[in-house]
Design a protein around this motif. Sequence first.
Motif, PDB file in Angstrom:
ATOM      1  N   ARG A   2      47.061  36.796  44.166  1.00 39.86           N
ATOM      2  CA  ARG A   2      46.011  36.086  44.879  1.00 39.86           C
ATOM      3  C   ARG A   2      45.894  36.580  46.311  1.00 39.86           C
ATOM      4  O   ARG A   2      44.777  36.745  46.834  1.00 39.86           O
ATOM      5  N   THR A   3      47.022  36.828  46.960  1.00 39.14           N
ATOM      6  CA  THR A   3      46.991  37.316  48.339  1.00 39.14           C
ATOM      7  C   THR A   3      46.328  38.678  48.415  1.00 39.14           C
ATOM      8  O   THR A   3      45.518  38.946  49.319  1.00 39.14           O
ATOM      9  N   ARG A   4      46.654  39.567  47.469  1.00 41.00           N
ATOM     10  CA  ARG A   4      46.051  40.900  47.494  1.00 41.00           C
ATOM     11  C   ARG A   4      44.549  40.833  47.259  1.00 41.00           C
ATOM     12  O   ARG A   4      43.773  41.521  47.936  1.00 41.00           O
ATOM     13  N   LEU A   6      42.562  38.262  47.848  1.00 44.74           N
ATOM     14  CA  LEU A   6      41.950  37.674  49.035  1.00 44.74           C
ATOM     15  C   LEU A   6      41.868  38.682  50.178  1.00 44.74           C
ATOM     16  O   LEU A   6      40.875  38.740  50.911  1.00 44.74           O
ATOM     17  N   THR A   7      42.910  39.486  50.339  1.00 43.13           N
ATOM     18  CA  THR A   7      42.913  40.485  51.408  1.00 43.13           C
ATOM     19  C   THR A   7      41.781  41.482  51.231  1.00 43.13           C
ATOM     20  O   THR A   7      41.054  41.820  52.178  1.00 43.13           O
ATOM     21  N   VAL A   8      41.598  41.967  50.001  1.00 36.33           N
ATOM     22  CA  VAL A   8      40.533  42.939  49.735  1.00 36.33           C
ATOM     23  C   VAL A   8      39.165  42.309  49.964  1.00 36.33           C
ATOM     24  O   VAL A   8      38.289  42.889  50.627  1.00 36.33           O
ATOM     25  N   LEU A  10      38.370  39.634  51.767  1.00 35.95           N
ATOM     26  CA  LEU A  10      38.156  39.306  53.177  1.00 35.95           C
ATOM     27  C   LEU A  10      37.915  40.557  54.013  1.00 35.95           C
ATOM     28  O   LEU A  10      37.121  40.538  54.958  1.00 35.95           O
ATOM     29  N   ALA A  11      38.611  41.646  53.682  1.00 40.52           N
ATOM     30  CA  ALA A  11      38.365  42.901  54.406  1.00 40.52           C
ATOM     31  C   ALA A  11      36.930  43.361  54.192  1.00 40.52           C
ATOM     32  O   ALA A  11      36.246  43.799  55.134  1.00 40.52           O
ATOM     33  N   VAL A 176      34.953  33.472  53.118  1.00 44.39           N
ATOM     34  CA  VAL A 176      36.336  33.073  52.853  1.00 44.39           C
ATOM     35  C   VAL A 176      36.386  31.996  51.774  1.00 44.39           C
ATOM     36  O   VAL A 176      37.179  32.063  50.825  1.00 44.39           O
ATOM     37  N   ARG A 180      38.094  32.426  48.213  1.00 50.84           N
ATOM     38  CA  ARG A 180      39.164  31.546  47.731  1.00 50.84           C
ATOM     39  C   ARG A 180      38.789  30.914  46.395  1.00 50.84           C
ATOM     40  O   ARG A 180      39.614  30.823  45.482  1.00 50.84           O
ATOM     41  N   THR A 183      38.949  33.745  43.705  1.00 51.53           N
ATOM     42  CA  THR A 183      40.318  34.138  43.357  1.00 51.53           C
ATOM     43  C   THR A 183      41.059  33.008  42.654  1.00 51.53           C
ATOM     44  O   THR A 183      41.849  33.248  41.741  1.00 51.53           O
TER      45      THR A 183
END
Length: 463
Positions: A2-4, A6-8, A10-11, A176, A180, A183
């Motif tokens: 989930r973090t990965r 979200l990172t992609v 959001l970037a 965001v 969220r 994801t």
Amino acid sequence: MRTRVLTVVLAFAVLAVAGFAVPLLGVTASQRTQRLVAARTADLDRFASLAEQAAENGDTGVLTAEVTRYSELYGEAVVVVDARRAPVVQTNGMRSADPAVSRLVDAALRNQRISPGGTLRPWSRDDELLARPVGTGTRVSGAVVLRASVRAAADDIALRWALVLAGAGLFAAACVLLARAATRWVVRPLHRLDHAVGTLAAGLPAEHARAGGPPELRQLATAFNRMADAVTTALEQQRRLVADTSHQLRNPLAALRLRIDSLQSRLPASAARTYGGVTAELERMEHLLDDLLALANAEHRAGELSVIDGREARCDATAVAAAQAQLWQPVAAQAGVHLDVAPGPSVVMPCTEEELAQVADILLDNAIKYAGSGAHVRTSCFTEGPDAVFEVRDDGPGLATAELTQAGTRFWRSERHRDVRGSGLGLAIAEQLVTGRGGRVECAATEPHGLRVRIVLPQGHPA
């Protein structure tokens, strides 16, 4: 995962926001700068026209009145000079003799128009100077210099930039929230599936993974549920077979023992050896059934510990070792083995007293049986770095190097111990209980001879 994800996402959102916000900020500042320059250029052209009329008719009254009124209204300084650089009108403290103004006057008298360069920013505060020649290109009769204030324009740009950045922030926040939600929609079914896989791998009753998320994940969850049902059924049948077999064999074994015991008084002396062999095999089968049930229970317990949080379990290993050694003293004395407990501080092990007592019974039973008469068996508890250690050491014959690697194998027994009562499942049971707590069983030879078996569990702390 989930973090990965979200990172992609959001970037990408940040790049998208920056892609339209940065050019929009530049366009906003450029437009406001052009408006300021256009307005002040129109004022300069008007003053230059009035100065040209004054030079033709020799009356500077209208020019002076207009320039003075402008300076009073807008607070900006204006300087008008004639062709000989003589001041005609000077307002708000700006003089034609000032170095910066003098350079602009010279350029204007050479028929050059001077306008500010660059784009204003919210933090711009320095006034800008503009200059215009009076007259035509072949006949320049003077120059006009205006000192324009940029504060109002800079404040206007700051307000517009704030609106743009606020809009970009709202868009980023919406991205965001959307990321969220997306994801969570994708990852939540994976978490449920991962939990169901862990439960199934531990040998516990399978939990159906609730279908959700994209169609591919729903199909995967449905396929896993079918597989889990099949695996759970097979495991339950296998466990039931072991339990039922062990239970059902006890009744005929008990009846067989009663019949054999009833024959003892009627057998001749020559059959005593045969009778002893039969009763020994019966005892061996009874112990084997007990160990099979204990192994099945240990495997089930290890599976439970692999999916539940057992970190709160704690026991005083030193006290458990002393209690179990006292229980085994009569057995050790009967076998001619000296059993004692090494003195030392209390050691806390991350397991329950019942689990450690069961493991200690297995290790002490093996040590007393295989060390031989006259041997010395010692139990000890201590910490070794971040680990807590429970150790049983003897000075018996021990095991050969090649045999040490097979010590925990199910039903394995050394060739020289075939005539000793046992099933070969003791260390396998202990290993299941210990690995369920994240520990390990270590077997090693001691000098000059003997065997050392250690139970090592992580996160041991002094009591």
